[in-house]
Scaffold this motif. Sequence first.
Motif, mmCIF file in Angstrom:
data_model
loop_
_atom_site.group_PDB
_atom_site.id
_atom_site.type_symbol
_atom_site.label_atom_id
_atom_site.label_comp_id
_atom_site.label_asym_id
_atom_site.label_seq_id
_atom_site.Cartn_x
_atom_site.Cartn_y
_atom_site.Cartn_z
ATOM 1 N N GLN A 60 17.873 31.803 -7.844
ATOM 2 C CA GLN A 60 16.727 31.638 -6.956
ATOM 3 C C GLN A 60 16.057 30.281 -7.154
ATOM 4 O O GLN A 60 15.571 29.680 -6.201
ATOM 5 C CB GLN A 60 15.705 32.746 -7.193
ATOM 6 N N THR A 61 16.039 29.794 -8.374
ATOM 7 C CA THR A 61 15.384 28.516 -8.654
ATOM 8 C C THR A 61 16.242 27.330 -8.231
ATOM 9 O O THR A 61 15.772 26.420 -7.549
ATOM 10 C CB THR A 61 15.072 28.403 -10.158
ATOM 11 N N VAL A 62 17.496 27.338 -8.614
ATOM 12 C CA VAL A 62 18.352 26.170 -8.439
ATOM 13 C C VAL A 62 18.948 26.083 -7.034
ATOM 14 O O VAL A 62 19.049 25.002 -6.468
ATOM 15 C CB VAL A 62 19.487 26.188 -9.489
ATOM 16 N N MET A 63 19.305 27.205 -6.443
ATOM 17 C CA MET A 63 20.073 27.191 -5.205
ATOM 18 C C MET A 63 19.236 27.257 -3.934
ATOM 19 O O MET A 63 19.790 27.308 -2.844
ATOM 20 C CB MET A 63 21.067 28.357 -5.202
ATOM 21 N N ARG A 64 17.926 27.258 -4.047
ATOM 22 C CA ARG A 64 17.092 27.423 -2.851
ATOM 23 C C ARG A 64 17.298 26.290 -1.838
ATOM 24 O O ARG A 64 17.573 26.535 -0.675
ATOM 25 C CB ARG A 64 15.627 27.510 -3.246
ATOM 26 N N VAL A 65 17.193 25.062 -2.265
ATOM 27 C CA VAL A 65 17.336 23.923 -1.346
ATOM 28 C C VAL A 65 18.798 23.697 -0.931
ATOM 29 O O VAL A 65 19.068 23.506 0.257
ATOM 30 C CB VAL A 65 16.715 22.651 -1.972
ATOM 31 N N PRO A 66 19.761 23.749 -1.855
ATOM 32 C CA PRO A 66 21.152 23.571 -1.411
ATOM 33 C C PRO A 66 21.623 24.663 -0.451
ATOM 34 O O PRO A 66 22.450 24.399 0.415
ATOM 35 C CB PRO A 66 21.963 23.611 -2.705
ATOM 36 N N LEU A 67 21.078 25.878 -0.571
ATOM 37 C CA LEU A 67 21.489 26.932 0.343
ATOM 38 C C LEU A 67 21.076 26.647 1.776
ATOM 39 O O LEU A 67 21.772 27.033 2.716
ATOM 40 C CB LEU A 67 20.894 28.276 -0.105
ATOM 41 N N ILE A 68 19.960 25.979 1.958
ATOM 42 C CA ILE A 68 19.530 25.617 3.310
ATOM 43 C C ILE A 68 20.569 24.692 3.942
ATOM 44 O O ILE A 68 20.977 24.886 5.095
ATOM 45 C CB ILE A 68 18.136 24.969 3.281
ATOM 46 N N ALA A 69 21.021 23.701 3.201
ATOM 47 C CA ALA A 69 22.016 22.761 3.717
ATOM 48 C C ALA A 69 23.364 23.440 3.959
ATOM 49 O O ALA A 69 23.990 23.247 5.008
ATOM 50 C CB ALA A 69 22.181 21.594 2.756
ATOM 51 N N VAL A 70 23.803 24.251 3.018
ATOM 52 C CA VAL A 70 25.101 24.909 3.154
ATOM 53 C C VAL A 70 25.080 25.909 4.307
ATOM 54 O O VAL A 70 26.045 26.010 5.080
ATOM 55 C CB VAL A 70 25.506 25.592 1.824
ATOM 56 N N ASN A 71 23.988 26.643 4.468
ATOM 57 C CA ASN A 71 23.878 27.577 5.587
ATOM 58 C C ASN A 71 23.865 26.829 6.919
ATOM 59 O O ASN A 71 24.473 27.288 7.891
ATOM 60 C CB ASN A 71 22.618 28.431 5.458
ATOM 61 N N SER A 72 23.197 25.700 6.970
ATOM 62 C CA SER A 72 23.171 24.908 8.203
ATOM 63 C C SER A 72 24.557 24.400 8.569
ATOM 64 O O SER A 72 24.974 24.460 9.729
ATOM 65 C CB SER A 72 22.218 23.728 8.052
ATOM 66 N N ILE A 73 25.282 23.913 7.588
ATOM 67 C CA ILE A 73 26.651 23.436 7.826
ATOM 68 C C ILE A 73 27.537 24.582 8.293
ATOM 69 O O ILE A 73 28.344 24.429 9.223
ATOM 70 C CB ILE A 73 27.216 22.770 6.555
ATOM 71 N N THR A 74 27.389 25.741 7.681
ATOM 72 C CA THR A 74 28.188 26.904 8.062
ATOM 73 C C THR A 74 27.889 27.329 9.496
ATOM 74 O O THR A 74 28.799 27.652 10.259
ATOM 75 C CB THR A 74 27.919 28.072 7.096
ATOM 76 N N ILE A 75 26.623 27.318 9.875
ATOM 77 C CA ILE A 75 26.251 27.687 11.243
ATOM 78 C C ILE A 75 26.834 26.699 12.241
ATOM 79 O O ILE A 75 27.384 27.097 13.286
ATOM 80 C CB ILE A 75 24.715 27.775 11.362
ATOM 81 N N VAL A 76 26.766 25.414 11.940
ATOM 82 C CA VAL A 76 27.322 24.405 12.850
ATOM 83 C C VAL A 76 28.829 24.566 12.972
ATOM 84 O O VAL A 76 29.395 24.497 14.074
ATOM 85 C CB VAL A 76 26.941 22.984 12.367
ATOM 86 N N LEU A 77 29.518 24.809 11.858
ATOM 87 C CA LEU A 77 30.965 25.020 11.919
ATOM 88 C C LEU A 77 31.332 26.254 12.722
ATOM 89 O O LEU A 77 32.307 26.259 13.478
ATOM 90 C CB LEU A 77 31.535 25.128 10.501
ATOM 91 N N LEU A 78 30.548 27.324 12.568
ATOM 92 C CA LEU A 78 30.814 28.525 13.349
ATOM 93 C C LEU A 78 30.561 28.300 14.843
ATOM 94 O O LEU A 78 31.287 28.839 15.687
ATOM 95 C CB LEU A 78 29.960 29.688 12.846
ATOM 96 N N LEU A 79 29.557 27.508 15.171
ATOM 97 C CA LEU A 79 29.297 27.213 16.576
ATOM 98 C C LEU A 79 30.380 26.329 17.180
ATOM 99 O O LEU A 79 30.763 26.495 18.350
ATOM 100 C CB LEU A 79 27.930 26.533 16.722
ATOM 101 N N LEU A 80 30.897 25.393 16.391
ATOM 102 C CA LEU A 80 31.924 24.492 16.905
ATOM 103 C C LEU A 80 33.301 25.145 17.006
ATOM 104 O O LEU A 80 34.006 24.972 17.997
ATOM 105 C CB LEU A 80 32.015 23.246 16.029
#
Length: 82
Positions: A60-80
């Motif tokens: 919860q402490t370490v992965m909060r900010v990187p998860l936002i980026a990784v989730n965004s990339i995953t959403i864009v890849l799924l849309l494309l």
Amino acid sequence: MAFTLYSLLQAVLLIVNAVAVLHEERFLRHVGWGSDQGMGGFGEEPEIKTQLTNLIRSVQTVMRVPLIAVNSITIVLLLLFG
């Protein structure tokens, strides 16, 4: 539906997301995994419950900010690529 590396990475991402959104007061304390429980003494081997609680808090402490980026990339890849 084939089992690919991308589907494996997606499953890992979903698990990390699930761990990141666990709320200590609403869920973990009701289960008995609060931060005030399970404290061992010096030199004792920590219990599995304590180790898992520390792992959840660390994710919860370490992965909060990187998860936002990784989730965004995953959403864009799924849309494309569907």
